[in-house]
Scaffold this motif. Structure first.
Motif, PDB file in Angstrom:
ATOM      1  N   GLN A 113       0.855  -1.459  -0.098  1.00 34.04           N
ATOM      2  CA  GLN A 113       0.157   0.121   0.097  1.00 34.04           C
ATOM      3  C   GLN A 113       0.663   1.336   0.138  1.00 34.04           C
ATOM      4  O   GLN A 113      -0.033   1.876   0.121  1.00 34.04           O
ATOM      5  N   ALA A 114       1.604   1.090  -0.269  1.00 27.66           N
ATOM      6  CA  ALA A 114       2.820   2.154  -0.008  1.00 27.66           C
ATOM      7  C   ALA A 114       3.184   3.385  -0.879  1.00 27.66           C
ATOM      8  O   ALA A 114       3.470   2.138  -2.491  1.00 27.66           O
ATOM      9  N   LYS A 115       3.190   4.494  -0.751  1.00 31.86           N
ATOM     10  CA  LYS A 115       3.404   4.800  -2.438  1.00 31.86           C
ATOM     11  C   LYS A 115       4.730   4.585  -2.497  1.00 31.86           C
ATOM     12  O   LYS A 115       4.737   5.015  -3.708  1.00 31.86           O
ATOM     13  N   ARG A 116       5.799   4.683  -1.928  1.00 32.47           N
ATOM     14  CA  ARG A 116       7.475   4.618  -2.344  1.00 32.47           C
ATOM     15  C   ARG A 116       7.566   3.838  -1.215  1.00 32.47           C
ATOM     16  O   ARG A 116       7.331   3.648  -0.446  1.00 32.47           O
ATOM     17  N   VAL A 117       9.049   3.004  -1.825  1.00 33.33           N
ATOM     18  CA  VAL A 117      10.056   2.454  -0.451  1.00 33.33           C
ATOM     19  C   VAL A 117      11.070   3.223  -0.599  1.00 33.33           C
ATOM     20  O   VAL A 117      11.642   2.689  -1.226  1.00 33.33           O
ATOM     21  N   PHE A 118      11.060   3.283   0.502  1.00 34.50           N
ATOM     22  CA  PHE A 118      12.792   3.949   0.474  1.00 34.50           C
ATOM     23  C   PHE A 118      13.794   2.540   1.553  1.00 34.50           C
ATOM     24  O   PHE A 118      13.272   2.713   2.560  1.00 34.50           O
ATOM     25  N   ILE A 119      15.008   2.439   1.357  1.00 34.33           N
ATOM     26  CA  ILE A 119      15.860   1.121   2.018  1.00 34.33           C
ATOM     27  C   ILE A 119      16.816   2.392   2.810  1.00 34.33           C
ATOM     28  O   ILE A 119      17.468   2.620   1.798  1.00 34.33           O
ATOM     29  N   ASN A 158      12.770  16.546   3.419  1.00 34.79           N
ATOM     30  CA  ASN A 158      11.419  17.228   2.930  1.00 34.79           C
ATOM     31  C   ASN A 158      11.425  16.114   1.273  1.00 34.79           C
ATOM     32  O   ASN A 158       9.248  16.779   0.685  1.00 34.79           O
ATOM     33  N   ILE A 159      11.199  15.302   1.496  1.00 38.04           N
ATOM     34  CA  ILE A 159      10.674  14.279   0.158  1.00 38.04           C
ATOM     35  C   ILE A 159      10.427  13.522   0.687  1.00 38.04           C
ATOM     36  O   ILE A 159       8.950  12.967   0.235  1.00 38.04           O
ATOM     37  N   VAL A 160       9.607  12.451   1.892  1.00 35.24           N
ATOM     38  CA  VAL A 160       9.634  11.566   2.222  1.00 35.24           C
ATOM     39  C   VAL A 160       7.765  11.640   2.955  1.00 35.24           C
ATOM     40  O   VAL A 160       7.752  13.613   3.355  1.00 35.24           O
ATOM     41  N   GLU A 161       6.937  10.379   2.517  1.00 34.91           N
ATOM     42  CA  GLU A 161       4.786  11.386   2.911  1.00 34.91           C
ATOM     43  C   GLU A 161       4.425  10.368   3.547  1.00 34.91           C
ATOM     44  O   GLU A 161       5.651   9.369   3.825  1.00 34.91           O
ATOM     45  N   ALA A 162       3.913  10.735   4.732  1.00 32.72           N
ATOM     46  CA  ALA A 162       3.378   9.496   5.118  1.00 32.72           C
ATOM     47  C   ALA A 162       2.499   8.252   4.984  1.00 32.72           C
ATOM     48  O   ALA A 162       2.890   7.468   5.169  1.00 32.72           O
ATOM     49  N   ASP A 163       2.292   8.744   3.436  1.00 33.38           N
ATOM     50  CA  ASP A 163       2.019   7.092   2.820  1.00 33.38           C
ATOM     51  C   ASP A 163       3.681   6.788   1.875  1.00 33.38           C
ATOM     52  O   ASP A 163       3.174   5.682   0.881  1.00 33.38           O
ATOM     53  N   ASP A 164       4.304   7.349   2.345  1.00 33.10           N
ATOM     54  CA  ASP A 164       5.859   6.126   2.339  1.00 33.10           C
ATOM     55  C   ASP A 164       6.307   5.128   3.509  1.00 33.10           C
ATOM     56  O   ASP A 164       5.585   5.158   4.308  1.00 33.10           O
ATOM     57  N   LEU A 165       7.012   4.278   3.314  1.00 36.06           N
ATOM     58  CA  LEU A 165       7.434   3.364   3.597  1.00 36.06           C
ATOM     59  C   LEU A 165       8.904   3.111   3.787  1.00 36.06           C
ATOM     60  O   LEU A 165       9.336   3.404   2.596  1.00 36.06           O
ATOM     61  N   VAL A 166       9.546   4.220   4.651  1.00 36.73           N
ATOM     62  CA  VAL A 166      11.275   3.045   5.299  1.00 36.73           C
ATOM     63  C   VAL A 166      11.269   2.061   6.426  1.00 36.73           C
ATOM     64  O   VAL A 166      10.967   1.445   6.956  1.00 36.73           O
ATOM     65  N   LEU A 185      11.273   9.458  11.318  1.00 35.00           N
ATOM     66  CA  LEU A 185       9.911   9.250  10.593  1.00 35.00           C
ATOM     67  C   LEU A 185       8.898   9.196  11.394  1.00 35.00           C
ATOM     68  O   LEU A 185       7.883   8.957  11.130  1.00 35.00           O
ATOM     69  N   LYS A 186       9.197   8.767  12.541  1.00 36.77           N
ATOM     70  CA  LYS A 186       7.656   8.378  13.121  1.00 36.77           C
ATOM     71  C   LYS A 186       7.236   9.767  13.729  1.00 36.77           C
ATOM     72  O   LYS A 186       5.541   9.586  13.839  1.00 36.77           O
TER      73      LYS A 186
END
Length: 262
Positions: A113-119, A158-166, A185-186
């Motif tokens: 469901q994540a818009k984007r996934v960062f690792i 500034n880029i990461v948003e609430a609907d992203d996942l890390v 992030l929290k």
């Protein structure tokens, strides 16, 4: 069994004070090995009874037995003998067994469901695992973004948003860098999946979902400080996570196809 493993076994029974006591012991084993129960209580700012209760929660008869295990942890130096390979292999086996039994549905749902996934990996080896995870998921058409400490700056937050996942990869889950990332992030309500070896790490408490590995440390001799910590379990986690997610996606596709037919 190392004291760390004993605590992890009974982790779900521990409260805030218990975890505070354990963190102090873990960070000051040499000092604690010669402390009386009253001295330890004073250092942890808790009562003598609270220390005793903590010892019993992790299966010891009392403080004396806890103290013995603290000393054993200090004295243990697993040498490079025939059983060293078995110890490392056991770590791999236990990691596979635990992950095989784990319900990955919540983790897979977060990824799906994540818009984007960062690792992000907290060290060179962890970053190598992050890149491997990225390559694996790319094969199934899922694009993950890996970033390192150099690119981790104000621009990222500034880029990461609430609907992203890390996804944060850290062995002990206590490095200042990775803990700082998790805290930020929290505050931003961004979901975090952590991959680490400790259930009671700061990173684990800040994460929405956790994957734990079992790794083994061995010393090359009893006198030397030189040691080796097996970390290949992280690669096992990466592959098993990919397999679990691929099965999850296939199941979703089957359900949608079935609904379409109906």
């Amino acid at each position: 069994m190392k004291l760390e493993e004993v605590v992890n076994t009974y982790y779900d029974k521990l409260n805030y004070n218990d975890l505070h006591i354990w963190q102090y012991i873990r960070d000051n084993k040499e000092k604690c090995s010669s402390m009386s129960i009253n001295e330890l209580a004073l250092e942890c700012n808790v009562s003598r009874t609270t220390i005793l209760r903590f010892a019993k929660k992790i299966s010891f008869d009392g403080y004396s037995e806890l103290k013995v295990h603290i000393k054993l942890d200090l004295e243990k130096g697993t040498t490079m003998e025939n059983d060293s390979v078995e110890l490392i292999a056991e770590g791999y086996i236990r990691t596979i067994e635990e992950i095989s039994k784990k319900d990955f549905a919540p983790i897979c749902q977060l990824i799906h469901q994540a818009k984007r996934v960062f690792i992000f990996g907290s060290g060179d080896y962890q970053m190598a695992v992050a890149r491997q995870l990225k390559r694996l998921f790319l094969h199934s058409g899922d694009c993950f973004y890996d970033f390192d400490a150099i690119t981790l700056n104000k621009e990222f937050f500034n880029i990461v948003e609430a609907d992203d996942l890390v996804i944060l990869i850290s062995l002990d889950g206590e490095s200042k860098n990775v803990v700082s990332i998790a805290k930020n992030l929290k505050l931003m309500n961004v979901s975090v999946i952590s991959i680490s070896k400790l259930k009671n790490s700061t990173l684990a408490t800040l994460s929405k979902e956790n994957i734990y590995i079992k790794n083994t440390s061995i010393h090359f001799d009893n006198k030397s400080t030189q040691s080796f910590e097996s970390t290949a379990s992280l690669y096992l986690v990466a592959e098993l996570l990919f397999v679990k997610y691929s099965l999850f996606k296939n199941k979703l596709a089957f359900i949608k196809s079935d609904q379409h037919i109906l």
